[in-house]
Design a protein around this motif. Structure first.
Motif, short mmCIF file in Angstrom:
data_model
loop_
_atom_site.label_atom_id
_atom_site.label_comp_id
_atom_site.label_asym_id
_atom_site.label_seq_id
_atom_site.Cartn_x
_atom_site.Cartn_y
_atom_site.Cartn_z
N ARG A 49 -63.31 30.50 -4.52
CA ARG A 49 -62.06 29.90 -4.00
C ARG A 49 -62.47 28.49 -3.26
O ARG A 49 -61.66 27.53 -3.20
N LEU A 50 -63.56 28.40 -3.08
CA LEU A 50 -64.16 27.16 -2.42
C LEU A 50 -64.57 26.30 -3.21
O LEU A 50 -65.75 25.44 -3.05
N LYS A 51 -63.94 26.01 -4.34
CA LYS A 51 -64.46 24.90 -5.27
C LYS A 51 -64.41 23.56 -4.76
O LYS A 51 -63.79 23.37 -3.86
N ARG A 52 -64.98 22.56 -5.76
CA ARG A 52 -65.07 21.36 -5.27
C ARG A 52 -63.82 20.57 -5.10
O ARG A 52 -63.81 19.97 -3.82
N PRO A 53 -62.61 20.79 -5.78
CA PRO A 53 -61.33 20.07 -5.18
C PRO A 53 -60.89 20.56 -3.85
O PRO A 53 -60.43 19.81 -3.18
N VAL A 54 -61.07 22.03 -3.61
CA VAL A 54 -60.55 22.42 -2.32
C VAL A 54 -61.42 21.97 -1.13
O VAL A 54 -61.12 21.54 -0.02
N ARG A 55 -62.98 21.58 -1.39
CA ARG A 55 -63.80 21.45 -0.41
C ARG A 55 -63.38 19.79 -0.12
O ARG A 55 -63.44 19.30 0.92
N ALA A 56 -62.90 19.11 -1.24
CA ALA A 56 -62.59 17.60 -0.98
C ALA A 56 -61.39 17.54 0.00
O ALA A 56 -61.55 16.38 1.00
N LEU A 57 -60.54 18.35 -0.33
CA LEU A 57 -59.33 18.53 0.68
C LEU A 57 -59.81 18.69 2.31
O LEU A 57 -59.13 18.16 3.15
N ILE A 58 -60.56 19.54 2.28
CA ILE A 58 -60.96 19.78 3.81
C ILE A 58 -62.03 18.71 4.19
O ILE A 58 -61.74 18.36 5.35
N ALA A 77 -75.06 27.96 -0.43
CA ALA A 77 -75.27 27.36 0.98
C ALA A 77 -74.03 26.49 1.38
O ALA A 77 -73.55 26.35 2.41
N VAL A 78 -73.71 25.56 0.39
CA VAL A 78 -72.52 24.66 0.69
C VAL A 78 -71.02 25.46 0.69
O VAL A 78 -70.53 25.02 1.84
N LYS A 79 -71.05 26.42 -0.03
CA LYS A 79 -69.79 27.16 0.11
C LYS A 79 -69.80 27.88 1.61
O LYS A 79 -68.84 28.12 2.24
N ASP A 80 -70.96 28.46 1.75
CA ASP A 80 -71.14 29.19 3.30
C ASP A 80 -70.67 28.16 4.18
O ASP A 80 -70.21 28.61 5.46
N ASN A 140 -72.76 13.45 13.97
CA ASN A 140 -73.04 14.67 14.08
C ASN A 140 -71.84 15.68 14.78
O ASN A 140 -71.86 16.83 14.82
N LEU A 141 -70.54 15.10 14.86
CA LEU A 141 -69.56 15.69 15.47
C LEU A 141 -69.04 16.73 14.37
O LEU A 141 -68.49 16.32 13.44
N GLU A 142 -68.75 17.82 14.95
CA GLU A 142 -67.90 18.95 14.11
C GLU A 142 -66.45 19.02 14.48
O GLU A 142 -66.22 19.02 15.64
N VAL A 143 -65.74 18.92 13.50
CA VAL A 143 -64.41 19.30 13.61
C VAL A 143 -63.83 20.56 13.43
O VAL A 143 -64.12 21.03 12.23
N HIS A 150 -68.67 24.79 9.26
CA HIS A 150 -69.77 23.87 9.77
C HIS A 150 -70.06 22.47 9.07
O HIS A 150 -71.14 22.23 8.80
N VAL A 151 -68.83 21.88 9.21
CA VAL A 151 -68.83 20.35 8.20
C VAL A 151 -68.77 19.34 9.53
O VAL A 151 -68.01 19.45 10.24
N THR A 152 -69.82 18.61 9.18
CA THR A 152 -70.03 17.43 10.17
C THR A 152 -69.33 16.06 9.69
O THR A 152 -68.96 16.10 8.52
N LEU A 153 -69.08 15.23 10.49
CA LEU A 153 -68.60 13.94 10.03
C LEU A 153 -69.26 13.11 9.36
O LEU A 153 -69.09 12.35 8.18
N ASN A 154 -70.71 13.62 9.47
CA ASN A 154 -71.89 12.92 8.51
C ASN A 154 -71.69 13.44 6.81
O ASN A 154 -71.76 12.71 6.23
N ASP A 155 -71.20 14.34 6.89
CA ASP A 155 -70.69 15.00 5.44
C ASP A 155 -69.54 14.25 5.11
O ASP A 155 -69.62 14.39 3.34
#
Length: 469
Positions: free
Chosen positions: A228-237, A35-38, A62-65, A44-49
Motif C-alpha cells: 500500500r506504500l508504493k512509490r507514488p504514495v510515498r511521493a505524496l507523503i 526498510a523504506v516502507k517501514d 534532520n527535522l522530522e515532520v 520517520h521521514v526527515t526533511l533530508n529525505d
C-alpha cells in the motif's frame, strides 16, 4: 538490517542448498525496500529525505515532520478486514475453533494483515505441536522469503527466521541462529552453532511446503503482491512533509515580521542592532532626528507573507493522497466546517475502501482456508487428500467491512427472523443485533439456568400434585 549468510549447510542435499542460497539472495535483495516502507509507516521521514534544495534551509535537514499518512493508508484498510474465525459443520468446526483459540489466530491475523498491506504479503507457517495439534505463525517479509512457482501456482519453497530480534535496541546487530527452510517434502530446521549451520530434517506428508502467503494486490509480474506504500504514495507523503516544513518556516517569519528604520544615526543604529528582540517587543520606539542630514527617522514594516498558499497546496496534496489510497478526505485531515459533509456523503466516500476490503477478504479467505486444511491434516498426521468432506469444506468468515450501524443490522435481523422463525434462536441473530461472543455466551448460560429452574419448578409441582392425589 538482518544479514543471512549460510555457506555450506550440513545435512542439506544439493537441490536444497541451491534453494537456500536463492532464498537468501531474495531476502537480502528486498530488505532495503522493506526498510523504506517501514520508515514511511512509522513516520520517520526527515526533511533530508524530501528536500528539493530550493526553499528549505540545510540546517533543518534532520527535522522530522509528524505525518501518519503512511500508517493511516495501511491501518484504515486493515481495520476493515475483521477475521471472525472459521465456519463449518460437525467435528471439523470444533477442531478449527480449538486451533483458532490455541493459536490466538484472531489477534495474530490483525497483526499479519497490517504487515501484508505494508509490505505486499505475509507468510503463514505451520508445524506440528503436541499441545495444540498444529502451531500457526505469521512472518512478514522482514523475517522471511519465498520463491514462487508459476507451474504449481503456489510457493515452491520458503524460509522463515524463527528467533527474531529480542528487542528493538538490538536491531542492526542481531544475527539469527534458527531458520526454517520449507520444501515440498520436509521442514528443515537450520541451527547456527560455533559459526557452522546444521540442518535437522522433519519430513511431512503434505506434498507442498508448510508455508502459505496472504497477498495483497498481486499481478502476473508481482505474484507476491504490492505494498500500500508504493512509490507514488510515498511521493505524496514527501510532498506533504515539504509543505508542512515550508508552512512552519513561513509562520516563523510571520510571527516576527521584518521592520526597518531609515535615516538613523550611527549610534541609534548600533543601539537597535545590539538589542533587536527588545526593540521588537517594546511598545514605544523613540528616536531623534539625524543631525547630519536633518531628517527624521522613518519607521516601516514589510508586508507579512500569507499561509493561504501553503494551506491550498496541503489540501490539494491531501485530495491526491485520498484518491490514491481510497481513504476519505476526512481520514487525511481535511474538514470543511463551512459546509459539513453529510453522513450519506461520508458513507459514499468510503465505498472505495469497502470494495478494497472485500477484495482483501476474498484473497485472505482463500489463503486462510488453505491454512485451515493443512492445519487439520497436520493435527491428524494425514495428507491433504485424506481429509473428510467436512474438514475440506472449512471456510474463513469475516465481518462486514462496511461496518453498518447496530440499528441497521438489528432491523435486518428482525426482518429475517420474521420470515425464518428458527433464525431468532441462532448465534448469528444475536450477533446482528449487537452482541459479541462474550455476551452471547452469557445470554445462553443464563437462558439455560432459567430453563433449568423452570424445569425444577414443573417437576416439583408434579410431585406435589401426585402427593395431594
Amino acid at each position: 538490517m538482518t544479514t543471512l549468510n549460510f555457506g555450506a549447510v550440513q545435512g542439506l542435499t544439493g537441490a536444497e542448498q541451491r534453494h537456500l542460497q536463492d532464498l537468501a539472495g531474495v531476502y537480502q535483495y528486498h530488505q532495503a525496500g522493506n526498510a523504506v516502507k517501514d520508515k514511511y509507516y512509522e513516520g520517520h521521514v526527515t526533511l533530508n529525505d524530501v528536500n528539493l534544495g530550493i526553499a528549505l534551509p540545510g540546517g533543518l535537514r534532520n527535522l522530522e515532520v509528524g505525518c501518519n499518512w503512511g500508517q493511516k493508508a495501511v491501518d484504515a484498510l486493515a481495520d476493515r478486514s475483521m477475521f471472525d474465525g472459521f465456519v463449518g459443520s460437525g467435528q471439523a468446526a470444533d477442531t478449527m475453533a480449538q486451533l483458532v483459540a490455541g493459536n490466538r489466530l484472531l489477534a495474530q491475523y490483525a497483526k499479519a494483515c497490517r504487515d501484508e498491506l505494508k509490505y505486499g504479503c505475509v507468510f503463514a507457517t505451520l508445524s506440528a505441536d503436541p499441545a495444540l495439534g498444529c502451531r500457526i505463525r505469521f512472518h512478514s517479509p522482514a523475517t522471511s522469503a519465498a520463491l514462487w512457482s508459476g507451474e504449481k501456482g503456489r510457493i515452491d519453497c520458503g524460509l522463515a527466521i524463527i528467533d527474531t530480534v529480542p528487542d528493538e535496541k538490538f536491531k542492526g546487530q542481531w544475527r539469527p541462529h534458527i531458520v526454517n527452510l520449507y520444501t515440498d517434502e520436509a521442514v528443515l530446521v537450520l541451527t547456527l552453532e560455533n559459526g557452522v549451520w546444521t540442518a535437522e530434517r522433519h519430513p511431512h506428508r503434505m506434498g507442498r511446503p508448510l508455508m502459505e502467503p496472504m497477498i495483497w494486490n498481486a499481478t502476473s509480474g508481482k505474484p507476491f503482491g504490492r505494498s500500500r506504500l508504493k512509490r507514488p504514495v510515498r511521493a505524496l507523503i514527501d510532498d506533504y512533509i515539504r509543505i508542512v516544513a515550508n508552512a512552519t518556516i513561513a509562520l516563523e517569519f510571520d510571527t516576527t515580521p521584518q521592520k526597518y528604520l531609515l535615516g538613523v544615526t550611527d549610534d541609534q543604529y548600533d543601539a537597535v542592532v545590539s538589542s533587536k528582540f527588545k526593540q521588537y517587543i517594546g511598545s514605544i520606539l523613540a528616536s531623534t532626528s539625524n543631525p547630519e542630514t536633518g531628517e527624521n527617522p522613518e519607521f516601516g514594516q514589510l508586508a507579512q507573507g500569507s499561509l493561504q498558499p501553503h494551506v491550498d497546496k496541503m489540501r490539494m496534496t491531501a485530495t491526491q493522497f485520498s484518491a490514491a489510497t481510497g481513504l476519505t478526505i476526512t481520514d487525511v485531515g481535511i474538514v470543511n466546517d463551512a459546509n459539513p459533509t453529510s453522513s450519506d456523503a461520508i458513507l459514499a466516500q468510503s465505498q472505495t475502501l469497502v470494495l478494497m476490503a472485500q477484495q482483501l477478504n476474498q484473497g485472505n479467505g482463500d489463503a486462510l482456508a488453505t491454512i485451515a486444511r493443512m492445519a487439520q491434516a497436520i493435527a491428524r498426521n494425514v495428507p491433504l487428500d485424506a481429509l473428510t468432506e467436512e474438514e475440506a469444506g472449512i471456510m474463513a468468515h469475516f465481518k462486514n467491512p462496511a461496518m453498518p450501524s447496530v440499528a441497521v443490522t438489528a432491523d435486518a435481523a428482525i426482518k429475517i427472523a420474521s420470515a425464518r422463525k428458527e433464525f431468532a434462536s441462532t448465534d448469528t441473530f444475536l450477533e446482528m443485533i449487537g452482541f459479541d461472543q462474550a455476551d452471547i455466551r452469557r445470554i445462553k448460560a443464563q437462558e439455560q439456568r432459567v430453563r433449568g429452574r423452570q424445569l425444577l419448578v414443573e417437576v416439583e409441582n408434579e410431585n406435589n400434585g401426585e402427593n395431594l392425589g
